[in-house]
Design a protein around this motif. Structure first.
Motif, PDB file in Angstrom:
ATOM      1  N   THR A  77      21.961  41.512  33.523  1.00 43.78           N
ATOM      2  CA  THR A  77      20.714  42.216  33.780  1.00 43.78           C
ATOM      3  C   THR A  77      19.782  41.346  34.621  1.00 43.78           C
ATOM      4  N   ALA A  78      18.916  42.030  35.369  1.00 42.63           N
ATOM      5  CA  ALA A  78      17.898  41.344  36.168  1.00 42.63           C
ATOM      6  C   ALA A  78      18.509  40.180  36.947  1.00 42.63           C
ATOM      7  N   SER A  79      19.460  40.497  37.796  1.00 41.09           N
ATOM      8  CA  SER A  79      20.244  39.462  38.476  1.00 41.09           C
ATOM      9  C   SER A  79      19.362  38.583  39.362  1.00 41.09           C
ATOM     10  N   ARG A  80      19.847  37.368  39.537  1.00 36.49           N
ATOM     11  CA  ARG A  80      19.168  36.367  40.360  1.00 36.49           C
ATOM     12  C   ARG A  80      20.127  35.879  41.438  1.00 36.49           C
ATOM     13  N   ALA A  81      19.594  35.334  42.484  1.00 37.53           N
ATOM     14  CA  ALA A  81      20.452  34.796  43.555  1.00 37.53           C
ATOM     15  C   ALA A  81      21.420  33.752  42.991  1.00 37.53           C
ATOM     16  N   ALA A  82      20.986  33.023  41.987  1.00 35.84           N
ATOM     17  CA  ALA A  82      21.825  31.975  41.386  1.00 35.84           C
ATOM     18  C   ALA A  82      23.003  32.547  40.599  1.00 35.84           C
ATOM     19  N   GLU A  92      43.020  36.502  25.661  1.00 39.15           N
ATOM     20  CA  GLU A  92      43.833  35.609  24.855  1.00 39.15           C
ATOM     21  C   GLU A  92      44.754  36.466  23.996  1.00 39.15           C
ATOM     22  N   ILE A  93      46.034  36.217  24.127  1.00 35.59           N
ATOM     23  CA  ILE A  93      47.005  36.964  23.332  1.00 35.59           C
ATOM     24  C   ILE A  93      47.787  36.000  22.466  1.00 35.59           C
ATOM     25  N   TYR A  94      48.232  36.520  21.354  1.00 36.71           N
ATOM     26  CA  TYR A  94      49.042  35.720  20.458  1.00 36.71           C
ATOM     27  C   TYR A  94      50.497  35.890  20.881  1.00 36.71           C
ATOM     28  N   SER A  95      51.136  34.782  21.238  1.00 38.47           N
ATOM     29  CA  SER A  95      52.503  34.891  21.755  1.00 38.47           C
ATOM     30  C   SER A  95      53.540  34.461  20.729  1.00 38.47           C
ATOM     31  N   GLY A  96      53.124  34.339  19.481  1.00 37.16           N
ATOM     32  CA  GLY A  96      54.081  34.065  18.408  1.00 37.16           C
ATOM     33  C   GLY A  96      54.179  32.597  18.049  1.00 37.16           C
ATOM     34  N   ALA A  97      54.606  32.313  16.849  1.00 38.91           N
ATOM     35  CA  ALA A  97      54.826  30.944  16.352  1.00 38.91           C
ATOM     36  C   ALA A  97      53.586  30.072  16.542  1.00 38.91           C
ATOM     37  N   GLY A  98      52.422  30.661  16.281  1.00 37.26           N
ATOM     38  CA  GLY A  98      51.178  29.905  16.376  1.00 37.26           C
ATOM     39  C   GLY A  98      50.707  29.641  17.785  1.00 37.26           C
ATOM     40  N   SER A  99      51.313  30.295  18.753  1.00 39.43           N
ATOM     41  CA  SER A  99      50.968  30.044  20.149  1.00 39.43           C
ATOM     42  C   SER A  99      50.081  31.138  20.713  1.00 39.43           C
ATOM     43  N   TYR A 100      49.113  30.713  21.478  1.00 34.97           N
ATOM     44  CA  TYR A 100      48.212  31.635  22.159  1.00 34.97           C
ATOM     45  C   TYR A 100      48.240  31.338  23.637  1.00 34.97           C
ATOM     46  N   GLN A 101      48.013  32.363  24.430  1.00 31.72           N
ATOM     47  CA  GLN A 101      47.935  32.140  25.866  1.00 31.72           C
ATOM     48  C   GLN A 101      46.725  32.868  26.427  1.00 31.72           C
ATOM     49  N   LEU A 102      45.966  32.170  27.255  1.00 36.57           N
ATOM     50  CA  LEU A 102      44.780  32.747  27.898  1.00 36.57           C
ATOM     51  C   LEU A 102      45.136  33.070  29.332  1.00 36.57           C
ATOM     52  N   THR A 103      45.041  34.330  29.686  1.00 30.23           N
ATOM     53  CA  THR A 103      45.450  34.810  31.009  1.00 30.23           C
ATOM     54  C   THR A 103      44.244  35.358  31.747  1.00 30.23           C
ATOM     55  N   PHE A 104      44.059  34.915  32.984  1.00 33.40           N
ATOM     56  CA  PHE A 104      42.912  35.309  33.783  1.00 33.40           C
ATOM     57  C   PHE A 104      43.252  36.458  34.722  1.00 33.40           C
ATOM     58  N   GLY A 105      42.226  37.250  35.013  1.00 35.70           N
ATOM     59  CA  GLY A 105      42.342  38.272  36.038  1.00 35.70           C
ATOM     60  C   GLY A 105      42.028  37.683  37.396  1.00 35.70           C
ATOM     61  N   LYS A 106      41.943  38.558  38.404  1.00 31.79           N
ATOM     62  CA  LYS A 106      41.715  38.101  39.775  1.00 31.79           C
ATOM     63  C   LYS A 106      40.241  37.872  40.070  1.00 31.79           C
ATOM     64  N   GLY A 107      39.387  38.386  39.243  1.00 28.59           N
ATOM     65  CA  GLY A 107      37.969  38.104  39.404  1.00 28.59           C
ATOM     66  C   GLY A 107      37.209  39.132  40.208  1.00 28.59           C
ATOM     67  N   THR A 108      35.926  39.164  39.959  1.00 32.12           N
ATOM     68  CA  THR A 108      34.977  39.956  40.750  1.00 32.12           C
ATOM     69  C   THR A 108      34.043  38.985  41.443  1.00 32.12           C
ATOM     70  N   LYS A 109      33.942  39.133  42.755  1.00 30.62           N
ATOM     71  CA  LYS A 109      33.042  38.264  43.513  1.00 30.62           C
ATOM     72  C   LYS A 109      31.693  38.943  43.605  1.00 30.62           C
ATOM     73  N   LEU A 110      30.693  38.373  42.958  1.00 29.67           N
ATOM     74  CA  LEU A 110      29.351  38.942  42.923  1.00 29.67           C
ATOM     75  C   LEU A 110      28.456  38.209  43.903  1.00 29.67           C
ATOM     76  N   SER A 111      27.793  38.985  44.739  1.00 25.38           N
ATOM     77  CA  SER A 111      26.794  38.424  45.651  1.00 25.38           C
ATOM     78  C   SER A 111      25.455  39.051  45.311  1.00 25.38           C
ATOM     79  N   VAL A 112      24.476  38.235  45.015  1.00 24.03           N
ATOM     80  CA  VAL A 112      23.133  38.709  44.722  1.00 24.03           C
ATOM     81  C   VAL A 112      22.235  38.314  45.883  1.00 24.03           C
ATOM     82  N   ILE A 113      21.706  39.325  46.545  1.00 26.00           N
ATOM     83  CA  ILE A 113      20.925  39.097  47.767  1.00 26.00           C
ATOM     84  C   ILE A 113      19.460  38.942  47.407  1.00 26.00           C
ATOM     85  N   PRO A 114      18.854  37.827  47.825  1.00 24.35           N
ATOM     86  CA  PRO A 114      17.431  37.602  47.467  1.00 24.35           C
ATOM     87  C   PRO A 114      16.509  38.622  48.120  1.00 24.35           C
TER      88      PRO A 114
END
Lengths: 114, 114
Positions: A77-82, A92-114
């Motif tokens: 909310t109330a975005s800033r240039a920063a 984060e998914i549980y992959s069994g035997a006490g193991s977890y894996q954190l998988t990232f997406g491709k991302g959203t590039k946000l540009s906030v124009i002053p």
């Protein structure tokens, strides 16, 4: 297809406006996290929402999670240039035997124009 | 505030050369990770490490890669014989727990293979 996919890929808004980014995923998760990455820098953790939670707030950030739709949204909310950065959801998914894996997406590039 | 530190910040190497990337995780963390990000693409999981052994690894982490915690503070990623496609930003991360918390990332080591 990918475990976590953000939408849109890029978003440009005026300072003061709200920014909403979405994330969809495929398999059951333990938790979902949002990270921020300034250009050429490391990832910084913003917020974590557990699979049994529906909404979480942190300052100007609001995250929702809908496990029935396998989707999450990040609202700034109330975005800033920063706030200009790439935002990634990570599941984060549980992959069994006490193991977890954190998988990232491709991302959203946000540009906030002053 | 404790942080994950990585060295070098940028390394240029010739194809076929060995490279070692170094990381100092946060001191009381127990879990250590390497991720990589090819320019403009998503952050990809390579390997996680706990109790002096690999706990998970991805398909990317083939026999050319190895990790080591040679002492109580350093965590290294070795690429035995670099290929052009190994050019990427490599991020080290650490965490106190699995399945419950955030990962703390370093600023990354940019590897350029010529």
């Amino acid at each position: 297809s990918q475990q976590g996919e953000e939408d849109p890929q890029a978003l440009s808004i005026q300072e003061g406006e709200n920014a909403t980014m979405n994330c969809s995923y495929k398999t059951s998760i333990n938790n979902l996290q949002w990270y921020r990455q300034n250009s050429g820098r490391g990832l910084v953790h913003l917020i974590l929402i557990r699979s049994n939670e529906r909404e979480k707030h942190s300052g100007r950030l609001r995250v929702t999670l809908d496990t029935s739709k396998k989707s999450s949204s990040l609202l700034i909310t109330a975005s800033r240039a920063a706030d200009t950065a790439s935002y990634f959801c990570a599941t984060e998914i549980y992959s069994g035997a006490g193991s977890y894996q954190l998988t990232f997406g491709k991302g959203t590039k946000l540009s906030v124009i002053p | 505030e404790p942080e994950v530190t990585q060295t070098p910040s940028h390394q240029v190497t010739q194809m076929g050369q060995e490279v070692i990337l170094r990381c100092v995780p946060i001191s009381n963390h127990l879990y250590f990770y390497w991720y990589r990000q090819i320019l403009g693409q998503k952050v990809e999981f390579l390997v996680s490490f706990y109790n002096n052994e690999i706990s998970e690894k991805s398909e990317i982490f083939d026999d050319q890669f190895s990790v080591e915690r040679p002492d109580g503070s350093n965590f290294t990623l070795k690429i035995r014989s670099t290929k052009l496609e190994d050019s990427a930003m490599y991020f080290c991360a650490s965490s106190w727990a699995r399945g419950t918390g955030e990962l703390f990332f370093g600023e990354g080591s940019r590897l350029t293979v010529l």
